[in-house]
Design a protein around this motif. Sequence first.
Motif, short mmCIF file in Angstrom:
data_model
loop_
_atom_site.label_atom_id
_atom_site.label_comp_id
_atom_site.label_asym_id
_atom_site.label_seq_id
_atom_site.Cartn_x
_atom_site.Cartn_y
_atom_site.Cartn_z
N MET A 1 0.82 -1.21 0.00
CA MET A 1 0.00 0.00 0.00
C MET A 1 0.86 1.27 0.00
SD MET A 1 -3.51 0.26 1.80
CE MET A 1 -4.08 1.64 2.75
N MET A 2 1.78 1.33 0.97
CA MET A 2 2.75 2.43 0.97
C MET A 2 4.14 1.81 0.99
SD MET A 2 1.21 5.10 3.68
CE MET A 2 2.34 6.44 3.34
N MET B 53 -5.63 2.89 6.10
CA MET B 53 -4.70 1.86 6.57
C MET B 53 -5.28 1.13 7.78
SD MET B 53 -0.70 2.16 7.32
CE MET B 53 -0.29 2.15 5.58
N THR B 107 -0.08 13.32 3.99
CA THR B 107 0.72 12.22 4.54
C THR B 107 1.09 12.54 5.98
OG1 THR B 107 1.68 12.08 2.34
CG2 THR B 107 2.67 10.72 4.02
N PRO B 128 7.19 8.27 5.92
CA PRO B 128 5.75 8.36 5.76
C PRO B 128 5.06 7.19 6.46
CG PRO B 128 6.83 7.82 3.66
CD PRO B 128 7.89 7.90 4.70
N LEU B 129 4.15 7.50 7.39
CA LEU B 129 3.49 6.44 8.16
C LEU B 129 2.18 6.01 7.51
CD1 LEU B 129 4.02 7.73 11.79
CD2 LEU B 129 5.26 5.91 10.62
N LEU B 130 1.35 6.99 7.17
CA LEU B 130 0.07 6.67 6.54
C LEU B 130 -0.43 7.90 5.81
CD1 LEU B 130 -2.87 6.69 9.05
CD2 LEU B 130 -0.62 7.49 9.66
N LYS B 131 -1.47 7.69 4.99
CA LYS B 131 -2.05 8.83 4.29
C LYS B 131 -3.50 8.99 4.72
CE LYS B 131 0.99 9.35 0.45
NZ LYS B 131 1.26 9.26 -0.95
N LEU B 132 -3.92 10.24 4.87
CA LEU B 132 -5.28 10.52 5.29
C LEU B 132 -6.03 11.24 4.17
CD1 LEU B 132 -4.63 11.98 8.86
CD2 LEU B 132 -5.50 9.71 8.35
#
Lengths: 73, 271
Positions: A1-2, B53, B107, B128-132
């Motif tokens: 995903m990332m 995520m 991000t 980068p941990l996650l995207k919102l």
Amino acid sequence: MMIPIRCFSCGALISNKWEKFARRVKNGEIPKKVLDELDVRRYCCRRMILSNVDIVEEVLKYHEEAQKRRQNR
Amino acid sequence: MEIKILEKDVNHIRFLIKGVETPIVNALRRIMIAEVPTMAIEDVVIIENSSPMKDETLAHRLGLIPLKTDLDSYILPAICSCQSDLGCNKCSVTFTLDAETTDSPRTVYSKELKSDDLEIVPYSGDIPLLKLASGQKVRLEAYAKLGRGTTHAKWQPVSACTYRHSPTVRIDIEKCDLCEKCIKSCTKQILKKENKKIVLVNSDICDLCEECIKSCPTEGIQINKQVYIFKIESVGSLTPERIVIEAVKILNTKLDTIISQVSSFKKEKTV
């Protein structure tokens, strides 16, 4: 995903280099040169960055659309 | 024993060790990979997560973030007197993450993790941990603890940690009769004849196959096998020098326990 945080094989940190890499390659630079300059030396780490596709971008589109519809309701 | 540093920067070190046997060098390598403790996030309490995520994926990503570790002020949870699940201030550090976005996707980076202890922070703030997406929110609490690589690779302080024999081929000029048999036998072609002398060229690629020694009729070639080049690459949690020092300390305590146990065994037998 990332982009994964670390390299699957050796465990080195690679995710902090991904965005710089993606931006520069998008601007037309050669991936090999960019990876060398970002100090990604081993081929295990290089393939992590080279072969990554950020699928979240696709998923986010749906979330954005859903949010828009919710607001218009 | 002799140690010479060949190369050194923030996360890499390359040094030469002379006069030790392979088992000792290998023991050091294995301890560095599996037993030098570092800090990593172990428990995550997710209060709210509306991002695309999944909770468990996010927790796993948090766990893999290398944290700058202070080995002097924290102890392993196993030997801590608190023995609680989430630890006390002697054995754990609390991180909080509170991120949301209202109008556009964004991000969330590791620099947004707020730590209790300003010394224990992510090695890099640009992970980068996650995207919102707009309107989404993440709130969580994470607990970092000391641990060892044997339990989980996230606690490994090194990424690449290798050693190899340093190619030290010595040619005895008095014994050498310039028969050139060694030059022909060398698989990597690193031996050459120059000015009536056999010399080494590009010795870095030598793989110590010892064909030159076997081919020499006068025993004029020697290879010193007790020279090693050690290469260590830190993940960022500890400096490479500190990793080596800690590994040596651990090896010492291990040897001490062996000595004490063997001596107690001896006493039992005499009784």
